[in-house]
Enzyme design. Structure first.
Site, PDB file in Angstrom:
ATOM      1  N   CYS A  75      32.328 173.142  23.448  1.00 49.18           N
ATOM      2  CA  CYS A  75      32.805 174.213  24.319  1.00 49.18           C
ATOM      3  C   CYS A  75      31.936 174.405  25.556  1.00 49.18           C
ATOM      4  O   CYS A  75      32.168 175.325  26.342  1.00 49.18           O
ATOM      5  CB  CYS A  75      32.941 175.497  23.515  1.00 49.18           C
ATOM      6  SG  CYS A  75      34.154 175.293  22.190  1.00 49.18           S
ATOM      7  N   HIS A  83      29.965 183.530  28.497  1.00 50.09           N
ATOM      8  CA  HIS A  83      30.716 182.653  27.598  1.00 50.09           C
ATOM      9  C   HIS A  83      31.714 183.547  26.849  1.00 50.09           C
ATOM     10  O   HIS A  83      32.879 183.218  26.759  1.00 50.09           O
ATOM     11  CB  HIS A  83      29.765 181.921  26.648  1.00 50.09           C
ATOM     12  CG  HIS A  83      30.429 180.865  25.831  1.00 50.09           C
ATOM     13  ND1 HIS A  83      31.156 179.845  26.398  1.00 50.09           N
ATOM     14  CD2 HIS A  83      30.504 180.657  24.488  1.00 50.09           C
ATOM     15  CE1 HIS A  83      31.645 179.058  25.436  1.00 50.09           C
ATOM     16  NE2 HIS A  83      31.266 179.535  24.270  1.00 50.09           N
ATOM     17  N   HIS A  85      40.077 181.026  25.027  1.00 44.07           N
ATOM     18  CA  HIS A  85      38.990 180.048  25.081  1.00 44.07           C
ATOM     19  C   HIS A  85      39.582 178.660  25.322  1.00 44.07           C
ATOM     20  O   HIS A  85      40.189 178.071  24.429  1.00 44.07           O
ATOM     21  CB  HIS A  85      38.207 180.079  23.768  1.00 44.07           C
ATOM     22  CG  HIS A  85      36.943 179.269  23.798  1.00 44.07           C
ATOM     23  ND1 HIS A  85      36.603 178.443  24.856  1.00 44.07           N
ATOM     24  CD2 HIS A  85      35.925 179.169  22.899  1.00 44.07           C
ATOM     25  CE1 HIS A  85      35.436 177.867  24.596  1.00 44.07           C
ATOM     26  NE2 HIS A  85      35.006 178.286  23.422  1.00 44.07           N
TER      27      HIS A  85
END
Lengths: 425, 399
Positions: free
Chosen positions: A175, A315, A352
């Site tokens: 990620c 994030h 995400h």
């Protein structure tokens, strides 16, 4: 040191083009309008049946017209779309991009539809499993399927189309991949290997199996009732992230070369920092030391102090652990100042986007710098008292920002941070 | 695109880790490659394919039992081999590994072949295949399998097991990933960006899901074993080999300071890619080799796959551009190791360089070598895309 070199004597890296696709829409204008209006792109999944799944919401991109729709095909289409926008803005030659390609792309495997297709090509009831699929592969031609499944293929297609130079690099740092792609471009320019680099993060891999895999790790939210409210970073009742798709692309150039050709510089990438974690495959070191080191490395690399950071693009995945860890680590670096530094999570609206996240959020950071407008964190209805951050709740804020810190963290101990700036634009 | 050959810093190879069908470690590999024949070639289990199968090491020498359980074979191979390279470089030091950079070339991990086979079987008679897939995957997939499949989790495991944490990057994309990994590691050190980099790859060929991928592209050699340059016509294709190959690359000053002994200098690396119209791969490989700045008496360690057309092109190019250089197709002995192929070739070249020898021919078409070469050129031409080359030279200054 000249006006084209930074505090360490390296070429300054300019951004001269940016492009984005997400579940909010195609292109920077559409995305920025919705992002600053607090619109969510998260919806019920209708791409595949969701009966029996614990999570039934996602930020899929369903408007790209890829036939047949495969994760590899969609990942290419998203990347290509973002690249087109970025290259057009940069004004660099169409189809003859003067530098290398760094692509963060999902490690996409064969799809179930493809396995079933191969399985059906063999009549012998005695052969089963992969032996049967191998038998089908030997019997008939499957070149299109093969090409789709080579890990290098998405980058090759992009490279062939946009004329990037050299062997393209496909990379994954889970990620954090999108940020790593930008970092690779910055480093290539700083080393003097090239004057320009095309950096893309893309992910079109929301499939049944991918959803189940993340679900089995208890990483996803199960708040399916109101999809737009499922991603709630920094809220007390957050319970996991929302899988999503999209792509972000940046054209990077040495400031010197951009200036020489009269290009419009829209931002600079001032610094990059990373630090790997050896604690656990999915969890961060409890003391946050690798994240703290990654942030510090980025600030040092950029030559800026915490007081110079006007906004943090978090994030902020909306998992219980990530958001707490991100806060604790930032507090170590920023001290009390962290409580007055605006920080928001784009993932509250776009979900995400996994491999693409770091690149998409870098594009949104560029837009924040350009517009002097901070996008909000939505769904912040029940603040987590243990995370007392200024998350810019609900509504965008008009604040001129000079330096943005953008964080990306991933499974496998990956931590990468970028500092983007507009101080010489 | 190539690195400039007037680098600021010399790049030394100070550690090598190898695990393959030839065994474990540098001596075993040098001896086996010198003998010029494959070992542990499995010809029955995956018929019609032969596979160069891994010689299983005593895993506990590098990986705890607890960590072993968290990995599938390809990650175990890579993590083990990375440990060998770090040991070999005398670099298993907390402070050093804490600032060591890492670039790993990785593919995808093993699938659960039994779960997949059961779903395929039931899918033949199912009314609703999508529902079947959802139900079965939800119930039958091991939660941790995902982590054993994720490409970047080889690097993640190396961080956990060996504490290499300066940076961690994973490159994907078959042979080209290995080429880019070495090229980027070299560029980082040559430019002064890194002092020390762990770089390499791992590949487990003993998997039908992986064979399937390559068979879809008609890329695999069928039937009786043949050496790579002989695989023309019907015999076209590669024979996969399980292998891990890791290198510790280090800036010369840094190596001198900690008294590390270099095997060789990685002088330059060049790479390119593009469509494979006839002659195009050879042309790009020729340019890459020319840009390496090689002089004197040369030898070539070629990672040629055995895929007929590009392998023939490579053979003709080498014969025409380097007519005096002995050429060895090391895939004959090791098998084709995909992401590991380029790092593996560089490791073998470094071993030969440090011993001042070159390998005897692996097949009849390879000419005898005449004394010790001044430098070794390592090539890897991807079976489908990507061409890379590197130049390995003896370290002149060890003071």
């Amino acid at each position: 040191m000249s006006k084209f070199h930074d505090h360490k004597g390296r070429p300054i890296v300019a951004v001269t083009g940016a492009g984005v696709v997400s579940s909010l829409g195609q292109g920077k204008q559409d995305n920025w309008d919705k992002l600053t209006s607090g619109v969510s792109g998260i919806h019920h999944i209708d791409r595949f049946p969701t009966e029996g799944l614990r999570t039934t919401v996602a930020g899929t991109v369903d408007f790209m017209n890829v036939e047949p729709r495969t994760a590899a095909g969609l990942s290419f289409a998203l990347a290509d779309c973002a690249a087109e926008e970025a290259i057009a803005e940069s004004g660099l030659g169409k189809g003859d991009f003067p530098g290398p390609l760094f692509l963060a792309s999902p490690p996409v495997e064969m799809e179930w539809s493809q396995r079933f297709q191969l399985d059906s090509e063999v009549d012998d009831p005695e052969i089963a499993g992969y032996k049967r699929l191998l038998s089908a592969a030997r019997k008939n031609e499957h070149e299109a399927m093969y090409e789709l499944l080579m890990f290098s293929r998405t980058a090759e297609r992009l490279s062939d189309k946009h004329g990037t130079k050299g062997l393209p690099i496909s990379l994954s740092t889970a990620c954090a991949s999108g940020a790593t792609a930008v970092q690779q471009g910055v480093e290539a320019i700083r080393r003097g290997e090239t004057d320009a680099a095309l950096c893309i993060g893309t992910d079109g891999s929301v499939t049944t199996e991918a959803l189940i895999r993340f679900s089995l790790l208890s990483a996803l939210t199960t708040q399916n009732d109101i999809p737009e409210k499922a991603a709630k970073p920094f809220s007390k009742d957050r319970d996991g992230f929302v899988m999503a798709e999209g792509a972000g692309a940046l054209v990077l150039e040495s400031l010197e070369s951009a200036t020489a050709r009269g290009a419009n510089v829209i931002a600079t990438i001032k610094g990059c920092g990373e630090k790997a974690d050896h604690f656990h495959r999915t969890r961060s070191s409890p003391d946050g030391s690798p994240v703290i080191a990654a942030v510090n490395n980025a600030l040092n690399d950029a030559g800026v102090a915490v007081d110079d950071i006007g906004y943090i693009n978090a994030h902020g995945t909306s998992t219980p652990e990530n958001d707490r860890m991100e806060y604790n680590s930032l507090k170590e670096v920023f001290g009390e100042r962290i409580h007055n530094t605006p920080i928001s999570s784009n993932k509250s609206m776009i979900g995400h986007t996994l491999t693409a996240a770091g690149a998409i959020e870098a594009v949104f950071s560029v837009l924040t710098l350009q517009h002097g407008k901070i996008p909000p964190t939505i769904n912040y209805d029940t603040p987590d008292p243990d995370i007392p951050l200024d998350v810019v709740p609900g509504k965008y804020r008009d604040v001129p920002v000079t330096n943005v810190l953008s964080n990306s963290f991933g499974f496998g101990g990956q931590n990468a941070c970028l500092v983007l700036s507009n101080d010489i634009v | 695109m190539s690195d400039n050959t007037t680098a600021k810093q010399s790049v030394w190879i100070t550690g090598i880790g190898l695990l393959s069908s030839l065994g474990e470690g540098n001596d075993a590999h040098f001896k086996a490659v010198s003998a010029g024949k494959p070992r542990n070639l499995e010809t029955e289990r995956f018929k019609p394919y032969s596979i160069h199968t891994l010689v299983e090491p005593d895993w506990s020498q590098q990986i705890s039992r607890r960590d072993m359980r968290q990995m599938e074979p390809w990650q175990q191979i890579g993590t083990y081999t990375a440990g060998l390279a770090l040991d070999d470089a005398n670099a298993k030091d907390e402070e050093l590994c804490g600032r060591m950079d890492m670039i790993v070339a990785a593919g995808g991990g093993e699938r659960d072949e039994e779960v997949d086979a059961a779903i395929l079987k039931d899918g033949r008679s199912a009314n609703d295949r999508e529902a079947l897939v959802t139900e079965r995957l939800s119930n039958d997939l091991r939660p941790t399998l995902f982590l054993a499949q994720l490409s970047n989790l080889l690097a993640g495991n190396i961080s956990i097991v060996h504490k290499v944490t300066g940076s961690s990057r994973t490159f994907m994309g078959e042979e080209g990933a290995g080429i880019s990994a070495v090229q980027t590691a070299h560029a980082r050190i040559a430019s002064g960006q890194s002092d020390i980099v762990l770089v390499g790859g791992a590949f487990n060929g003993e998997r039908e899901d992986m064979l399937l991928l390559f068979e879809l592209g008609n890329a695999l050699h069928h039937g009786d074993f043949q050496p790579v340059w002989s695989r023309q016509g019907e015999g076209s294709g590669f024979t996969v080999g399980s292998a891990g190959a890791f290198l510790v690359l280090e800036c010369a000053d840094h190596a001198r300071k900690r008294k590390a002994t270099p095997y060789a200098e990685l002088k330059s690396v060049a790479a390119d890619h593009g469509p494979r119209s006839p002659g195009a791969a050879a042309k790009r490989l020729g340019s890459a080799i020319a840009s390496l700045g090689s002089t004197g008496k040369q030898a070539v360690l070629s990672g040629a796959s055995g895929c007929a057309e590009v392998t023939k092109e490579e053979a003709e190019l080498l014969a025409s551009n380097l007519p005096d250089a002995p050429v060895r197709g090391y895939g004959t002995v090791t098998g084709h190791t995909i992401e590991s192929q380029f790092p593996l070739g560089i490791a073998l070249a470094a071993l030969a360089t440090s011993k001042g020898e070159f390998f005897a021919p692996f097949e009849a078409s390879e000419s005898n070598s005449d004394g010790t070469p001044d430098s070794i050129i390592v090539t890897t031409v991807g079976h489908w895309r990507g061409e890379g080359a590197a130049l390995i030279k003896p370290v002149k200054d060890e003071a």
